[in-house]
Each structure stands twice: as structure tokens, then as C-alpha cells.
Scaffold this active site. Structure first.
Site, PDB file in Angstrom:
ATOM      1  CG  HIS A 128      -1.877  -1.140   1.253  1.00 27.31           C
ATOM      2  ND1 HIS A 128      -2.934  -1.285   0.388  1.00 27.31           N
ATOM      3  CD2 HIS A 128      -1.923  -2.232   2.069  1.00 27.31           C
ATOM      4  CE1 HIS A 128      -3.597  -2.390   0.667  1.00 27.31           C
ATOM      5  NE2 HIS A 128      -3.000  -2.989   1.673  1.00 27.31           N
TER       6      HIS A 128
HETATM    7  C1  BDR Z   1      -3.679   1.151   4.778  1.00 28.94           C
HETATM    8  O1  BDR Z   1      -4.051   0.602   6.039  1.00 28.94           O
HETATM    9  C2  BDR Z   1      -2.923   0.437   6.851  1.00 28.94           C
HETATM   10  O2  BDR Z   1      -3.021  -0.725   7.612  1.00 28.94           O
HETATM   11  C3  BDR Z   1      -1.732   0.438   5.945  1.00 28.94           C
HETATM   12  O3  BDR Z   1      -0.588   0.944   6.607  1.00 28.94           O
HETATM   13  C4  BDR Z   1      -2.161   1.306   4.796  1.00 28.94           C
HETATM   14  O4  BDR Z   1      -1.840   2.666   5.046  1.00 28.94           O
HETATM   15  C5  BDR Z   1      -4.211   0.236   3.692  1.00 28.94           C
HETATM   16  O5  BDR Z   1      -5.627   0.198   3.732  1.00 28.94           O
END
Ligand code: BDR
Ligand code: CA
Length: 312
Positions: free
Chosen positions: A238
């Protein structure tokens, strides 16, 4: 290319840690003014300590500010997938440095003023710190050049059927940011779920000798074990994908939509609602990443990591 002055707001977090590492390796493109931490994946005590420890472990001394310990209105829901500390099973030496004396939102405002309209913000956690900066200092809206957000999604969430983790955890903050008039880039699940960590990239990391590769390798190993336990696909990274949209924008296909945040819906609170057909006739406020060159992304990632190799 002039280096982009940037504040990186994180809820560190395994994938935030990888994003930080890649950002620190992009010093030719980024002039990192500070890291600021927010609660999200774990408590703000942990996200800010993780952030400071990573900055030090990677041999740098960027300032780090701690920020909001809770969302603007609701309670926080911590993530289940980053382990109890937020860094999986990775343990780093505890930094001996202090946090900046001011809270994250004030650091963001100060940097925005100092950079005279050129500051960018990369936000990879809930948007609480950024929203507080806007709420406390409305003049910041004309001082920030652009905010890039890992968060939201055009189609389908990961916390509810329509809400992504970072927006889900502070929809009121997200609404303030989305309606601020500041240029916004939304790098949501539409693209961040596409690159799934290939074994070749893990193997490539084993060939690189540096604290950066060491940290990423250890996080990858945790992520792979965690994915196997959850019975899911290969891990997604992500947050570093939002960073890539800043330093390697050609990897992305973008579309502009008027987008805001649902606060009330029984099923849809925390949804990023995009006006695909412009029925509201409102001017687009968001550049949304809708596609990514997956191979190109991994090539970029490996090149960034290789640049840290001390045995090259
Ligand atoms: C986002 O949620 C968090 O757990 C991760 O760090 C990322 O920023 C993804 O949905
Ligand atoms: Ca994050």
C-alpha cells in the site's frame, strides 16, 4: 528536477516502514522536512517511536513529531495485521533522540509556511494530523501545493464493503481534507491491491547489503508469514505505492473526480464517494489513481532498494 519539499505523515506500520525507507532513498527527488506520526495501525506512542527508530536505523536524523492519539470524533480501530508493535516481529534499537516539541499538526503548518506554497504532504495513515493542521490554521490551504494520500478506494473497501482502513479510522478528518480545496492525489485500494509481492523481489532483496534492505527484508518475511496465516494472496505494500505516485508518476493512470467522504450512512460511513458521471456538476477535487504499471512498479522498487547497496 528541483527536490520536492515534503512532510510524510505516517502510522508506522509495516508498509509505512517500507514507504519511509523508499522515501529516504529518494533524497535526490525529495527534500524531507519531517516525519509526523498519527495513531492508526497501532497507538501513536508506537507509531511515533517506530518512525523515530526507523529514521535512526537508516542512518539519518530527520525530525519526527508525534501527533494525534485519537481520531477527531470516533474511537480508533487498530489494525490486526501489523503485529502488536506495528512493525511485525522486527525489533529495532530504540532511538535516543527526542521528538520535536510541537505536535504533528503544528509541524505541518510550520513547514508549509517555511516552504511558501511549495510543501507537499504524503499521508499514509488516517488523516487526523492533516485535518487538525487545516482546522487550526485555515490559511494552510493556500500554502500546501499538494497532498498525496494512501487511502480510500473507488471500488470496495477493506474495513467495510466500501471503506478503506485510513479513511474508516477518521472519516471526519478525511472530509476536512477532501473538502479543503488543496490539490489531492488519492492512491487507494484500486491500485495498491494490484502489486502483490513476487518471490523474485524478495530474492532480489537478499542480494542487497544495506540497513535499508535489511529492514525491508525482515518486514517482507513477517508480511509473507502473516499472509500465509490469513490464507491470503502475496502481501500488498500500500503506502510505498503512494510514494511512487510522487517520484515515479508515469507508472500511474489517473482520473479526476469530485470526491467526498460519507459520514452518516449505516452501511457507507467512511466511503470515498466519487462522482464518476459528474452529476453534481462540481469541479473535480481529486486526482485518483485508477491503474498502475505493476511490472514497472517492481522495477522501480528494486532500483530504489539497490541504490542503498553498500557493496555495489
Ligand atoms: C492502509 O491501512 C494500513 O493498515 C496500511 O498501513 C495502509 O496505510 C491500507 O488500507
Ligand atoms: Ca499506513
Amino acid at each position: 528536477m528541483n527536490r520536492i519539499p515534503v512532510v510524510i505523515d505516517v502510522d508506522t506500520g509495516t508498509d509505512d516502514a517500507i514507504c519511509m525507507t523508499a522515501a529516504i532513498l529518494n533524497q535526490d527527488k525529495l527534500d524531507i522536512k519531517a516525519f509526523t506520526a498519527v495513531c492508526g495501525n497501532v497507538s501513536v506512542e508506537k507509531t511515533s517511536q517506530n518512525t523515530l527508530d526507523i529514521v535512526d536505523y537508516l542512518g539519518t536524523s530527520y525530525p519526527v513529531a508525534a501527533g494525534a492519539s485519537k481520531p477527531l470524533v470516533q474511537n480508533i480501530t487498530f489494525a490486526i495485521s501489523h503485529g502488536s508493535t506495528g512493525l511485525g516481529d522486527v525489533q529495532l534499537p530504540t532511538s535516543s533522540r527526542d521528538f520535536l516539541p510541537d505536535p504533528a499538526c503544528e509541524v505541518i503548518y510550520r513547514c508549509a509556511k517555511e516552504e511558501n506554497g511549495n510543501l507537499e504532504v504524503l499521508a499514509t495513515g488516517p488523516l487526523t494530523n492533516v485535518a487538525l493542521a487545516i482546522r487550526n490554521h485555515p490559511d494552510i490551504c493556500s500554502l500546501i501545493r499538494r497532498i498525496t494520500i494512501m487511502g480510500g478506494s473507488l471500488i470496495g473497501g477493506n474495513m467495510t464493503p466500501v471503506s478503506e482502513f485510513n479513511i474508516y479510522n477518521d472519516p471526519e478528518a478525511a472530509k476536512i481534507v477532501f473538502e479543503s480545496g488543496i490539490e489531492l492525489v488519492m492512491v487507494g485500494l484500486d491500485v495498491t491491491l494490484k502489486p502483490c509481492l513476487p518471490t523474485e523481489v524478495v530474492e532480489e532483496m537478499n542480494k542487497i547489503s544495506s540497513p535499508h534492505a535489511d529492514l525491508v527484508r525482515r518486514i517482507f518475511s513477517f508480511m509473507q508469514r502473516r499472509s500465509a496465516e490469513f490464507g491470503g494472496d502475496a502481501p500488498n505494500l500500500h503506502d510505498v505505492i503512494a510514494l511512487a505516485s510522487i517520484v515515479a508518476p508515469k507508472l500511474f493512470t489517473m482520473k479526476d473526480y469530485y470526491t467526498t467522504i460519507e459520514l452518516n450512512g449505516a452501511l457507507t460511513r467512511g466511503m470515498t464517494v466519487a462522482d464518476f458521471r459528474n452529476v453534481s456538476e462540481k469541479a473535480p477535487n481529486v486526482h485518483a489513481a485508477v491503474d498502475i504499471d505493476i511490472d514497472g512498479f517492481w522495477k522501480w522498487f528494486i532500483a530504489v532498494m539497490r541504490s542503498s547497496d553498500t557493496e555495489k
